[in-house]
Enzyme design. Structure first.
Site, PDB file in Angstrom:
ATOM      1  N   ASP A  83       0.814  -1.215   0.000  1.00 23.41           N
ATOM      2  CA  ASP A  83       0.000   0.000   0.000  1.00 23.41           C
ATOM      3  C   ASP A  83       0.849   1.268   0.000  1.00 23.41           C
ATOM      4  O   ASP A  83       2.014   1.271   0.383  1.00 23.41           O
ATOM      5  CB  ASP A  83      -0.973   0.003   1.173  1.00 23.41           C
ATOM      6  CG  ASP A  83      -0.271  -0.162   2.521  1.00 23.41           C
ATOM      7  OD1 ASP A  83       0.759  -0.872   2.582  1.00 23.41           O
ATOM      8  OD2 ASP A  83      -0.748   0.406   3.520  1.00 23.41           O
ATOM      9  N   GLU A 141      -0.695  -2.028   5.194  1.00 22.20           N
ATOM     10  CA  GLU A 141       0.198  -1.961   6.358  1.00 22.20           C
ATOM     11  C   GLU A 141       0.092  -0.616   7.044  1.00 22.20           C
ATOM     12  O   GLU A 141       0.282  -0.511   8.257  1.00 22.20           O
ATOM     13  CB  GLU A 141       1.653  -2.211   5.918  1.00 22.20           C
ATOM     14  CG  GLU A 141       2.648  -2.281   7.064  1.00 22.20           C
ATOM     15  CD  GLU A 141       3.138  -0.924   7.543  1.00 22.20           C
ATOM     16  OE1 GLU A 141       3.409  -0.784   8.752  1.00 22.20           O
ATOM     17  OE2 GLU A 141       3.256   0.000   6.711  1.00 22.20           O
TER      18      GLU A 141
END
Length: 394
Positions: A83, A141
């Site tokens: 991400d 995350e």
């Protein structure tokens, strides 16, 4: 292919440009936490193209690939996060972000590319695997409750014997790999406080209960928990990061909103902090006739490296790159949900130096001009594939 360090390193060098190209593609097309639809599809399709892998989608925006050898043995999991962050990129690279307001400002594009490189090489060596290599491409995350916990709940760690993960680290110069056992990254908790007073005219403060004055004392006195209620040998950070109040120069506002973070390693200390904070908040607000609300939410668990797995990874780096590459990494109060995987199997989370002052790669993580030395990508792939050689091909 014979699985010696030399042959594996040569194979990595031959795909280095492909790994860089993957990283640049991902950098151009960043996606926020829990929205990695196109990223996950790119990773899924790329893994499928390698052959020999059982590729699946444990959650909507994560990917898992399993390389199952012909003989039973150790199950090794390797993890990369995918991400990006809500940051407007200020770099002028040809491969700068094409998604306004979204940027890979923490190196996750590189993590994904490195693990793809490892999967590509290892997929061609299936017959030499004794056990299984599990490649975990994780979403979210950067945003609590995080993607790691979702993947664990989806069963990706079932049967795993050990897990490794890495972070490209701009604070460490290229040419070093940081490994240590014990505490590596802290538990990142979040708190919210509302101080409720009585608003009024700024020229007649005695007719008010000044929420700003009370909240300011809350902010400063919370630091006494760190300096006077905590063992100096324990690590604790309490940071107020938001202080929101008021609308104009001549009005004392009726309330103040505070928000911040607490970082710690020790579970007992972590458990005690909310009570200590509320004692301070309650005492100050009551002393001035104000009231309060207090909310505290635990974030990720701390990342604690297993001693044996860390020793093993240090041996891998020495064998792969040489002893001069290894440094003992210092714990950081940053947080990482890799800890969710470590609840299911012993693991090691290590750092790959990706800063380079000579190249002007000096900006910190989460900065609008953050980038990494792309030579570090090769180091990550070499470390992953040689860890596999040592653990499941020995």
């Amino acid at each position: 292919m014979t699985t010696t360090v030399a042959t594996l390193n040569q194979a990595v060098e031959e795909i280095k440009e492909q790994v860089i190209a993957w990283r640049r593609y991902l950098h151009q097309h960043p996606e926020l936490s829990f929205h990695e639809e196109k990223t996950a599809q790119f990773v899924y399709d790329t893994l499928q193209s390698f052959g020999n892998l059982e590729v699946s989608r444990p959650t909507q925006t994560s990917v898992m690939a399993r390389l199952i050898g012909p003989e039973p043995g150790t199950v090794l999991a390797m993890r990369a996060d995918m991400d990006a962050l809500p940051i407007t990129e200020e770099n002028t690279f040809e491969f700068a972000s094409q998604n306004p307001g979204v940027m890979h400002a923490c190196g996750h594009d590189g993590h994904t590319a490195m693990l793809l490189g490892a999967a590509k090489l290892l997929a061609g060596m299936k017959d030499q695997v004794k056990g299984e290599i599990r490649f975990l491409f994780q979403h979210a995350e950067e945003l609590h409750p995080g993607g790691a916990e979702e993947m664990v709940q989806a069963g990706v760690m079932e049967g795993v014997d050990l897990v490794i993960g890495t972070h490209l680290w701009a604070q460490m110069e290229y040419g070093k790999v940081g490994i240590s056992s014990g505490p590596v990254m802290a538990a990142p908790d979040t708190f919210w406080v509302t101080v409720q007073g009585i608003g009024g005219h700024a020229a007649i403060p005695h007719q008010t209960i000044d929420s700003i004055a009370v909240a300011a004392q809350v902010v400063t006195n919370l630091q006494h928990i760190v300096s006077r209620n905590t063992d100096p040998l324990d690590s604790l950070v309490i940071s107020v990061t938001q202080f929101v109040a008021g609308t104009t120069h001549n009005v004392i506002p009726g309330s103040v909103e505070l928000c911040g973070t607490v970082r710690s390693f020790d579970p007992a200390l972590r458990e005690s902090v909310p009570g200590l904070m509320e004692r301070v908040i309650k005492g100050i607000t009551e002393a001035h006739g104000a009231s309060y609300t207090f909310k505290y939410v635990n974030g990720y668990r701390p990342v604690i490296n297993d001693e044996e797995v860390s020793r093993l990874m240090e041996e891998v780096v020495v064998e792969t790159l040489g002893p001069e590459w290894v440094v003992k990494s210092r714990p950081t109060m940053g947080g990482e949900d890799f800890s969710a995987f470590q609840q299911k199997a012993p693991g090691c989370f290590f750092y790959i130096g990706a800063g380079n002052q000579e190249k002007g790669i000096v900006y910190p993580h989460h900065h609008a001009r953050f980038t990494v030395d792309e030579d570090a990508l090769e180091i990550g792939v070499k470390t992953f594939v040689n860890a596999a050689r040592k653990i499941v091909m020995g």
